[in-house]
Structure formats: C-alpha cells, structure tokens
Enzyme design. Structure first.
Site, short mmCIF file in Angstrom:
data_model
loop_
_atom_site.label_atom_id
_atom_site.label_comp_id
_atom_site.label_asym_id
_atom_site.label_seq_id
_atom_site.Cartn_x
_atom_site.Cartn_y
_atom_site.Cartn_z
N GLU A 26 30.64 43.84 39.66
CA GLU A 26 31.01 44.86 38.66
C GLU A 26 29.86 45.85 38.46
O GLU A 26 30.08 47.05 38.33
CB GLU A 26 31.38 44.18 37.33
CG GLU A 26 32.69 43.40 37.45
CD GLU A 26 33.01 42.62 36.19
OE1 GLU A 26 32.21 41.73 35.83
OE2 GLU A 26 34.04 42.89 35.55
N GLU A 41 35.74 35.26 38.96
CA GLU A 41 35.85 34.80 37.57
C GLU A 41 37.05 33.89 37.35
O GLU A 41 37.01 32.94 36.58
CB GLU A 41 35.94 36.00 36.62
CG GLU A 41 34.63 36.74 36.39
CD GLU A 41 34.36 37.83 37.41
OE1 GLU A 41 34.98 37.79 38.49
OE2 GLU A 41 33.52 38.70 37.15
C1 3H9 Z 1 31.07 36.83 35.28
O1 3H9 Z 1 30.39 37.44 36.03
C2 3H9 Z 1 31.79 37.43 34.08
C3 3H9 Z 1 31.79 38.92 34.09
O2 3H9 Z 1 32.95 39.40 34.74
C4 3H9 Z 1 31.88 39.48 32.70
C5 3H9 Z 1 30.97 39.00 31.66
C6 3H9 Z 1 31.20 39.61 30.31
N1 3H9 Z 1 25.51 31.65 36.04
O3 3H9 Z 1 26.13 26.92 43.57
P1 3H9 Z 1 24.68 26.72 43.77
C7 3H9 Z 1 23.46 28.25 39.23
S1 3H9 Z 1 31.26 35.15 35.40
C8 3H9 Z 1 24.64 30.67 35.79
O4 3H9 Z 1 24.17 25.34 43.82
P2 3H9 Z 1 24.91 28.01 46.32
C9 3H9 Z 1 24.08 26.92 39.62
O5 3H9 Z 1 24.55 26.24 38.49
C10 3H9 Z 1 30.33 34.71 36.83
N2 3H9 Z 1 24.21 29.82 36.74
O6 3H9 Z 1 24.13 27.51 45.04
C11 3H9 Z 1 22.90 26.24 40.27
O7 3H9 Z 1 22.05 25.81 39.21
P3 3H9 Z 1 21.15 24.51 39.35
C12 3H9 Z 1 31.04 35.07 38.07
C13 3H9 Z 1 24.68 29.99 37.97
O8 3H9 Z 1 23.93 28.73 47.13
C14 3H9 Z 1 22.19 27.38 40.98
O9 3H9 Z 1 22.62 28.56 40.32
N3 3H9 Z 1 30.31 34.52 39.19
C15 3H9 Z 1 25.59 31.00 38.29
O10 3H9 Z 1 25.67 26.89 46.94
C16 3H9 Z 1 22.52 27.48 42.44
O11 3H9 Z 1 23.93 27.51 42.59
C17 3H9 Z 1 30.64 33.34 39.74
O12 3H9 Z 1 31.59 32.72 39.36
C18 3H9 Z 1 25.99 31.87 37.25
N4 3H9 Z 1 26.84 32.88 37.47
O13 3H9 Z 1 26.03 29.01 45.79
C19 3H9 Z 1 29.72 32.87 40.83
N5 3H9 Z 1 25.90 30.91 39.60
O14 3H9 Z 1 20.16 24.84 40.40
C20 3H9 Z 1 29.37 31.43 40.58
C21 3H9 Z 1 25.18 29.88 40.09
O15 3H9 Z 1 20.58 24.34 38.00
N6 3H9 Z 1 28.39 30.93 41.52
N7 3H9 Z 1 24.45 29.32 39.12
O16 3H9 Z 1 22.11 23.43 39.73
C22 3H9 Z 1 28.71 30.57 42.79
O17 3H9 Z 1 29.81 30.70 43.26
C23 3H9 Z 1 27.62 29.93 43.60
O18 3H9 Z 1 26.69 29.37 42.71
C24 3H9 Z 1 26.87 30.91 44.55
C25 3H9 Z 1 25.63 30.21 45.16
C26 3H9 Z 1 27.82 31.33 45.66
C27 3H9 Z 1 26.39 32.09 43.79
#
Ligand code: 3H9
Length: 725
Positions: free
Chosen positions: A104, A124
């Site tokens: 975004e 999301e």
């Molecule tokens: C959003 O954006 C809402 C908006 O539209 C509007 C807002 C108003 N936040 O998965 P991994 C942490 S909603 C906080 O093991 P990978 C995860 O918990 C968001 N923490 O690595 C982990 O922590 P820890 C939309 C996050 O390489 C560490 O990072 N975005 C977030 O296998 C490593 O993650 C998503 O839904 C986060 N957003 O995969 C994306 N993301 O080390 C969600 C990750 O303490 N994330 N962490 O265990 C993913 O899909 C995967 O984490 C990603 C990396 C592909 C990024």
C-alpha cells in the site's frame, strides 16, 4: 532508527529499518513522517526513493500492534496520502517483499521498481482483515477491478514478473532495485505526476462489472465458508467503483472495524503467530531450536512411490534437493515414475509462467530399484503403506546400506516410531515425518521424535520441513501422534450422532457450516473406510477376533459403533468403490450424493438396536464433535505429546481443514470459554459413562477451575514434553 535518510546527488533515499521484515510499526510510521517531511522541504532534494533495509521493502503493518493503542498513532494511510501528494517524484525500490501495508505504501509512490526475486501482495485477508491503508481503493484504480479483486481476495504473494505483467510495478530488474529506482527517479524529475496519483483515477462502472462482483460474492461464500474477510474485501473493492476515493477509504475503514468485531481477525492472527512459534521447538532436555544445529540435506531418497511417496518426491524436488526414488518392482517403479514425471512437468510449467528456469529450480529425480544406490544420501524418507513388518524390513535394509550419519525418516500416520527405530543400528538417527496427502500441496508436517531420536535429527527434520515450505510441528511418539489421535473421539461422536437419528449429510453440513473444509463422513469417504477397518480388525475390535457373545455396540465395556465396519463388510469403502457414506457417480468419483441405501440401513439399524432418536439440533452436532476434539487435545497436552496448545491448533488448521478463522480446536475451546466446554462434557459424560473419550480431561478441569486463563498462559500449566507409549 526506524527509518534513515541519505542523499544520492539530488535524490533522497529513505530506508525503512525495522528488522526482520520492516513491519510498519508506530515508530516506523513516525520516522517516515519525519524523514519524508524533511526530504520534501530540503531544496537540494529533487526526487525521493523509498526502500527497506536488509533487502526487504516491508511486510506491512505490524500485526502485533493490532488491538493496541499503538495502531492509533499516525495512520499509514495519512502517510500514503502525503507521499502521493508530493510535488517531488517518489519511487519505491522493492526488494524481497512488499506485502500488505508495504505494498500500500508502494502504491502511494508514483513509480515502483522491483527486483526479479521480489514478491508483492495484499495478504491481509489471510489474517482476517482487509487492506486498510487505501489498498482496496488504489489497486483497482491501477490494474482494474477483476485483477485487483483476485489479488486482494486470494491474498497471494505475486512474483515480480507477474506483478509487472499485471501493471503493479513499472519495472523489474535482475540486479539492484535500489540503483534502478534512483536512476528512474532522476529520469522523471520534472515530469507531470498527476496521472501517477492513483487516488485521482476514476473507474468506469458497467453492468458487467456489477455481475462480476456479484458472482465474486457467491463464489467467495462457497469457497471460504464462513470467513468474513473475503466478503469485506469484495465490498471494499465495490466501493472503489461507486464511491469517490475518500468515500471509498471511509468504507474500507468501516469494514476493517466491523471485521475486527467478529473475532475472526484475532483468531487468524493467533494462527499466524502460532505457525511461526511452531518452528521454535523445545525439548524436555532443555535443548531448543536455536541451540541445536541442523545438518544440511544435499541429497535425499524416497522409498515407495504411492500417492504419498510421489508427493514427497515433488516436495523435495521443488526445494531443489536431488532425489533418488525407489520402488519394490519394475512395474510399480514405472507407474510411479510416470506419475512423478507428469507432476514435475506441471511444476516446470508453473515455473516457466513465473519467468523462472525449471532446470535450475527443480531438484533432479532418479528412479531405481537398487537400494545400493542409497549409500551416499543424507536422508531417506520411507513412504510405504502402513504395515509395521514391511516398515521394519525396509529400515533393516536402510540401516545396513546408508552411510552412518544418514537420517532415516518414516512417513507414518501413527505407527510406533521407536519400534521402527529398534531394528536399526542407529535409532538416534530415526525420526517420524508424517506428511499429509497430497504431500506436495498440504502444508503440515508432523515431526515425531522417538525415545532415542537425537537433537540433531530433530533439528534437521524441522529444518527440512521449513525448506520444503511446510509448517513443521514437533510432536511426541504415541499411537496416532497428535492429529489422528484427536480424530478418534471426533469420528466416534460423528458415528454416535448417526446412531441417534442424524444422517451423514446432516452431520457434514453442520460441520461444514461451522467452517470445516469437509465434514467427517465426506472426509472418511475420501480417505477410504477400509483403512480404519483394517486397523480395527487388527486390534480385534471387529471381525473374527471379537470374542463370541460381545454385544454389537460395546467393546471392552465401552460404547462402540459398528456402523463403519458394517459398511466395509458390504464393500462400501468410500470414493474408491463408488459407495461409502455417500454414493458416487462411479468408483473413484468425487461427487457424493446422499444414498437411500444408507438411509434405509440406518433406520433399520436404529430399530434393531432400539436407539432413542434425538431431536435435530445442528448446534449439538458441532458441540459434541468439536469439544470431543478439544478434550483429546487437553489429554495430549497432559501427556506431553504436544508441547503447547498452539502446536495442536497449527496441526488442525493446516492438516485437517479446521477453519483458520476459528483459530484451531484449542483456541475455539478457549474462545467458547473453558467452563462452558467443561460443563458440556461433564453433562454428556454423566449421561453416557460408557464413552470415556468424553470424560473431561484433567488439564481442562484445572484450567477451568482457574477461570479459563488466556491460551498463552496454558503453557505454564502443562508439564514438560515427554514420550509416552
Ligand atoms: C497490514 O499490512 C494491514 C494494512 O493493510 C493496514 C493497516 C491499518 N507484523 O514468517 P517469518 C514476524 S497487515 C509483525 O518467520 P519468512 C514473524 O512473526 C500485514 N511481525 O519469515 C516472525 O517473527 P519472529 C500484512 C511480522 O521469511 C518474523 O517476522 N502483511 C510481520 O518465512 C519473520 O517472519 C502480512 O500479512 C508483520 N506484518 O516470511 C505479511 N510479518 O522472528 C505477513 C512477519 O518473532 N508476513 N512478522 O518469529 C508474512 O507473510 C511472512 O512473515 C513473510 C516472511 C513472507 C513476510
């Protein structure tokens, strides 16, 4: 520093810096406001480039901030509006990932450059919400409603090459995206920006678009059964068609808050973090995921090329691990080889479409009958059918053929890993790897530690799971491990419900409306009723070994339902025979219809056994089945077979079609309230003392007595993980 700024000639480079994934936390948002404001005001700056540290643009909003006061500070959409309105061109340099709020933010920039490895998306919906920083309004204005809807409703991560085709990014580079973005920024200085401000674009509506949106709603209702976020995503995109940008934003905001009120986002975000926690395994010895080193797996072998073996071969190959695939005779090898090659061709085609070269992205597969060829492999996965003697014979062979430090894995859905390990000279190298069918698609992997399994073997198997793109959960060794063990009481209740007056389609419908991908009877038909029948026959619960005079509906003093046995005796094994709990168009058919034979059979059965009919009550169906699952989950925790409730939920969410928006059976029990779960089970057990699986677990009683603390506090009440058999 949450964001830094430097000057490259007249281009300001603002870098988001919040490892590990540059989530846009409150501190990052504040830093962005400051750095962007200063760059805008700095007369030396003619253009601005935005990127992320650690070769990752951003994974979006900081999910941990949802539901806290931090989310209420400076809003991401306010930042996006400021960026979009900038008089200086702003270019996003997307490396690694631009997901959710990250994309975004990039959409608010005037241009986007991505590196070829990057993935973008608005996922999301997968955590129960919708893009709420203008994503549902800007993306349709950029790539059109149908394409935007697909991206937003499915929440998939889109490879850079596809993003270029869709028009999400302007340029994809093989090399350094930041350098390319700086170059582009210089080039466009002085160009008009109006057309690059997506909020100013108008979408023209016509009746086709309305029909398209209506159809999307109907499809989403069927596909996502009860999940609210996909429907909210469609409504927000619909708003982009009918409303002004600012009204659309307001709609997006309202939809976000109404979703939050349903409780589904909280459950899905719990599921998200639980999956990440599952990788952080601990062992009763005190060893942990971060103290033990996994061995690299450079080559692997798979024994057995049935459905399971084929899927495992494909998984390994997709992880670029060369595989040796073994069958027991030339004919079966040929059949397996054909099936594997055709699946590999499909994978290669997918890679080509994504712009990758299959030969460098798929591990080679070599087919052979010769166990001698396994002497150098690092790891073997045995995937023959569930027969202890056969598995032992194979492990004896493997033990003598494979190099001493090779890991020997058994793909079993419930056999004793220690017994299998006992026939080898290296029980410490033996571990259970329970894949789920189809193994190249299903995300779950239960990693089963035996009594003697070494910590290195655990670390290696867990690491392999991650490399295969699976969510691996470490569990203890007991009959049926975690997932299948919990299935026992669940299916038992489903059968009792049939005895008491329901029909398979009613039970399935109630569980599917609850959100299960498949009700219990459809699931049994798919898996094959003969599998359970064989196992019950071996245990002496049915067939010739049952002692004379045993009542039909009782075994060892407990209630027993012989319904599935009777179906099997009539040759009704489910889909494979075209008849089971349902009737199918042909053997192997997929579409089940209620079968008058089953209805008639159940009516006669109830009459014969004089079973009192229950008044129809779908809520009761769900309660009995779901609470039976959770109760066994509490026992599994007591036994130390799973180390925390989150692991059980990860297993059910990823391997058993449990609706993620309900978090998993343990989260569900916690959200219903443990005192209520306990009360329901107690009442049932009091009325049915011959159903021991419904006797409330000790841990459930203990937690309910504490008032049902939040699930993250249950760990403190659970003993250390041990292996029990
Ligand atoms: C959003 O954006 C809402 C908006 O539209 C509007 C807002 C108003 N936040 O998965 P991994 C942490 S909603 C906080 O093991 P990978 C995860 O918990 C968001 N923490 O690595 C982990 O922590 P820890 C939309 C996050 O390489 C560490 O990072 N975005 C977030 O296998 C490593 O993650 C998503 O839904 C986060 N957003 O995969 C994306 N993301 O080390 C969600 C990750 O303490 N994330 N962490 O265990 C993913 O899909 C995967 O984490 C990603 C990396 C592909 C990024």
């Amino acid at each position: 520093m949450a964001a830094t700024r430097r000057l490259a000639n007249t281009v300001a480079v603002i870098t988001i810096s919040h490892p590990p994934v540059n989530a846009l936390s409150s501190s990052v948002r504040h830093a962005l406001v400051k750095e962007f404001g200063e760059a805008s005001r700095d007369p030396k700056v003619e253009a601005i480039v935005l990127n992320g540290s650690g070769r990752k643009f951003s994974a979006g909003a900081d999910i941990r901030e949802f539901g806290t006061s931090a989310i209420k500070t400076v809003s991401l959409e306010d930042i996006n509006s400021t960026i979009e309105a900038s008089q200086k061109p702003v270019v996003a340099a997307i490396e690694g990932i631009a997901l959710g709020g990250g994309l975004e933010l990039a959409l608010a920039c005037h241009y986007r450059v991505a590196d070829i490895q990057a993935k973008v998306g608005l996922p999301e919906v997968l955590i129960g919400i919708l893009p709420a920083a203008g994503g549902t309004q800007r993306l349709p204005r950029l790539i059109g409603v149908p394409a935007a809807l697909d991206v937003i409703v499915r929440g998939r991560h889109i490879p850079a090459s596809e993003a270029l085709k869709l028009g999400i990014v302007d340029e994809v580079v093989q090399g350094n995206a930041l350098d390319a973005a700086i170059q582009l920024a210089r080039k466009v200085i002085g160009y008009p920006l109006n057309k690059k401000r997506l909020s100013t674009v108008r979408i023209s509506s016509d009746s086709n678009l309305e029909d398209f949106l209506d159809t999307a709603v109907e499809k989403a209702k069927k596909q996502f059964r009860g999940a609210k976020a996909p429907l909210a995503c469609i409504e927000a995109v619909r708003a982009s068609v009918h409303l002004s940008y600012h009204q659309g934003l307001e709609k997006e905001r309202q939809l976000f808050f109404s979703l939050w009120a349903t409780g589904q986002p909280q459950a899905q975000q719990y599921a998200f973090f639980s999956e990440r926690e599952a990788g952080k395994w601990t062992h009763s010895s005190g060893a942990r995921w971060d103290t033990e080193e996994a061995k690299p797996i450079r080559t692997a072998a798979v024994i057995g090329l049935g459905t399971m073996g084929r899927g495992i071969v494909i998984s390994l190959s997709k992880a670029k691990i060369p595989v040796i695939a073994i069958e027991q005779d030339a004919q079966q090898l040929e059949v397996g080889k054909k099936a594997v090659n055709s699946l590999l061709e499909r994978e290669a085609e997918k890679l080509k479409q994504q712009g990758s070269v299959p030969s460098s992205n798929l591990g080679s597969v070599h087919f052979t009958l010769d166990f001698g060829e396994l002497q150098d492999v690092d790891l073997v996965i045995e995937a023959v059918y569930e027969n202890m003697e056969l598995k032992k014979e194979i492990f004896r062979k493997l033990s003598s053929v494979c190099k001493p430090d090779a890991f020997l894995c058994t793909n079993t859905s419930g056999l004793n890993v220690d017994e299998i390990a006992s026939v080898t000279h290296r029980p410490n190298q033996v571990i259970g790897t329970h894949f789920f069918s189809p193994a190249n698609i299903m995300r779950l992997l239960e990693v089963v530690r035996g009594q003697q399994t070494s910590l290195t073997a655990i670390a290696t198997a867990m690491n392999l799971g991650k490399k295969l793109g699976k969510v691996a959960v470490l569990v203890g060794n007991c009959p049926l491990f975690v997932g299948n063990r919990m299935l026992g009481p669940y299916l038992e209740q489903a059968s009792y419900l049939l005895e008491e007056g329901y029909y398979p389609e009613e039970v399935d419908q109630a569980m599917e409306e609850f959100g299960f991908a498949m009700g219990p009877f459809r699931m049994m038909d798919l898996a094959g009723l003969d599998v359970g029948w064989r196992s019950r026959t071996e245990k002496g619960l049915t067939g010739a070994k049952v002692p004379q005079g045993t009542p039909a509906r009782q075994r060892l003093g407990s209630r027993y339902s012989p319904l599935a046995d009777i179906l099997c005796e009539s040759g009704r094994f489910g889909q494979k025979t075209g008849r089971g709990w349902y009737q199918y168009e042909k053997p192997g058919g997929r579409t089940g219809k209620p079968d008058p034979w089953v209805k008639d059979f159940l009516q006669k059965y109830r009459k014969t056994h004089q079973i009192k009919q229950q008044p129809s009550n779908p809520e009761q169906i769900v309660e009995r089945c779901a609470f039976a699952l959770a109760n066994e989950g509490f026992r599994i925790l007591e036994d130390g077979i799973a180390s925390c409730p989150e692991d059980i939920d990860v297993i059910y969410n990823n391997g058993y079609g449990w609706p993620k928006y309900r978090g998993g059976p343990m989260y569900y029990a916690s959200s219903v309230g443990l005192p209520k779960v306990l009360d329901t089970l107690e009442k049932y057990y009091k009325a049915n003392p011959d159903v021991p699986s419904m006797k409330p677990a000790f841990l459930l009683k203990k937690l309910a007595a504490l008032g049902g603390p939040p699930i993250k506090e249950w760990r403190t009440q659970v003993g250390k993980p041990v292996n029990k058999l």
